[in-house]
Design an enzyme around this catalytic site. Structure first.
Site, PDB file in Angstrom:
ATOM      1  CG  HIS A  30      -4.636  -2.838   0.785  1.00  0.00           C
ATOM      2  ND1 HIS A  30      -4.662  -2.938  -0.581  1.00  0.00           N
ATOM      3  CD2 HIS A  30      -4.025  -1.644   1.052  1.00  0.00           C
ATOM      4  CE1 HIS A  30      -4.085  -1.884  -1.129  1.00  0.00           C
ATOM      5  NE2 HIS A  30      -3.706  -1.070  -0.160  1.00  0.00           N
ATOM      6  CG  ASP A  65      -3.497   2.538   2.425  1.00  0.00           C
ATOM      7  OD1 ASP A  65      -3.351   1.592   1.620  1.00  0.00           O
ATOM      8  OD2 ASP A  65      -3.834   3.685   2.069  1.00  0.00           O
ATOM      9  CG  HIS A  95      -7.587   1.052  -1.344  1.00  0.00           C
ATOM     10  ND1 HIS A  95      -7.479   1.357  -0.008  1.00  0.00           N
ATOM     11  CD2 HIS A  95      -6.329   0.951  -1.807  1.00  0.00           C
ATOM     12  CE1 HIS A  95      -6.212   1.456   0.320  1.00  0.00           C
ATOM     13  NE2 HIS A  95      -5.474   1.198  -0.753  1.00  0.00           N
ATOM     14  NE  ARG A 151       0.137   5.082  -0.010  1.00  0.00           N
ATOM     15  CZ  ARG A 151      -0.163   3.878   0.448  1.00  0.00           C
ATOM     16  NH1 ARG A 151      -0.932   3.071  -0.244  1.00  0.00           N
ATOM     17  NH2 ARG A 151       0.289   3.474   1.595  1.00  0.00           N
TER      18      ARG A 151
HETATM   19  C1  SIN Z   1      -2.660   1.883  -3.006  1.00  0.00           C
HETATM   20  O1  SIN Z   1      -3.035   0.922  -2.354  1.00  0.00           O
HETATM   21  O2  SIN Z   1      -2.272   2.931  -2.466  1.00  0.00           O
HETATM   22  C2  SIN Z   1      -2.668   1.838  -4.543  1.00  0.00           C
HETATM   23  C3  SIN Z   1      -3.986   2.258  -5.110  1.00  0.00           C
HETATM   24  C4  SIN Z   1      -3.955   2.312  -6.611  1.00  0.00           C
HETATM   25  O3  SIN Z   1      -2.910   2.034  -7.228  1.00  0.00           O
HETATM   26  O4  SIN Z   1      -4.989   2.631  -7.221  1.00  0.00           O
END
Ligand code: SIN
Length: 279
Positions: A101, A103, A255, A270
């Site tokens: 995805h 974000d 990612h 995050r």
């Molecule tokens: C996310 O999508 O923010 C999670 C990324 C992760 O857990 O490495």
């Protein structure tokens, strides 16, 4: 530390660079901020090792690059509501966001970038994989580029596979999302507002259908694009280490956190930075 000490080492030809020679908990000089921003724009995602960022310091670091914004579905830390814990517990089987995805593509203004800091890691596993959406766009044929260029697509927060990946976090720290816009229509090819480059802007977690078409009509081409955009030559894989920080440009990358560490705990902090309307 001076800007001359910064070393930028690409980790693959298309995406990702590891950066050393900078302490992210310092007050960064304008030259350092500019060098890091340039690296982010050039490589799509930048990696730092052995950083020591409290939530307050992580907020301060993010402030050099943009304005931190809320994540719609999960509460942040009590004292730092814009710092979201990305947590997977020992007994959980599903990982947060465990699907390719970009974000919150369902928001009218998806974030410009995200900064993740490792807090607790499994001994092995739990890597995050990144894909370059400039390279994915550039590798399409001229005919496909021309066909996609006028298209827009509906992005939604409610696709079942992605909803499943946040279920457990919403159960323990979910928030009221009644006022949140959970669907937006965005261009399939977006022009990056800083680099002017074109990037493929659909993703398998959120993109439902092309605007003006049914899901059944859209699925064959979207499925092709979802497979195409994560080809090996467009990706790099980051192996986390204690204190690592990852900063990605959400406008031209995707990612995927790998879920291969069942029975172990993983916690990252995050911060998401405000973006703009994709064009
Ligand atoms: C996310 O999508 O923010 C999670 C990324 C992760 O857990 O490495």
């Amino acid at each position: 530390m001076s800007v001359d000490e910064i070393r930028i080492t690409p980790v693959s030809p298309s995406i990702g660079a590891e950066i050393s020679g900078v302490d992210l908990s310092d007050t960064l000089s304008p030259e350092t901020v500019s060098r890091l921003r340039q690296a982010l724009l050039e490589h799509g995602v930048i990696f730092f090792r052995n950083q020591d960022l409290t939530p307050a310091r992580q907020m301060a670091f993010s402030g050099f690059f943009g304005e931190a914004v809320e994540y719609p579905f999960v509460n942040g830390l009590d004292d730092y509501p814009l710092v979201i814990p990305i947590l997977k517990l020992e007994d959980e089987t599903v990982n947060f966001g465990g699907i390719w995805h970009s974000d919150t593509a369902y928001l009218p203004e998806p974030p410009m970038g995200t900064i993740l800091h490792a807090r607790e890691l499994p001994e092995i596993g739990g890597d995050t994989v990144f894909a370059d959406m400039y390279a994915a766009y550039e590798a399409l044929s001229d005919g496909m580029k021309a066909m996609l260029s006028p298209l827009r697509a509906l992005n939604s927060a409610s696709k079942q596979r992605v909803s499943d990946t946040r279920k457990e976090r919403i159960e323990d720290s979910g928030k009221d999302v009644s006022g949140v816009q959970t669907e937006s229509i965005h261009p399939v090819i977006r022009t990056h507002p800083e680099t002017g480059r074109q990037a493929l802007f659909v993703n398998s977690a959120h993109t439902v259908r092309f605007d003006g078409m049914s899901e059944a009509e859209s699925t064959p081409l979207l499925s092709y694009l979802f497979t195409h955009q994560i080809r090996e030559e467009f990706i790099c894989r980051f192996k986390w280490s204690p204190g690592a920080v990852v900063f990605w440009d959400n406008r031209c990358t995707q990612h995927y956190p790998v879920n291969d560490y069942c029975g172990h705990r993983r916690l990252l902090h995050r911060i998401t930075l405000k973006g703009d309307v994709p064009h």
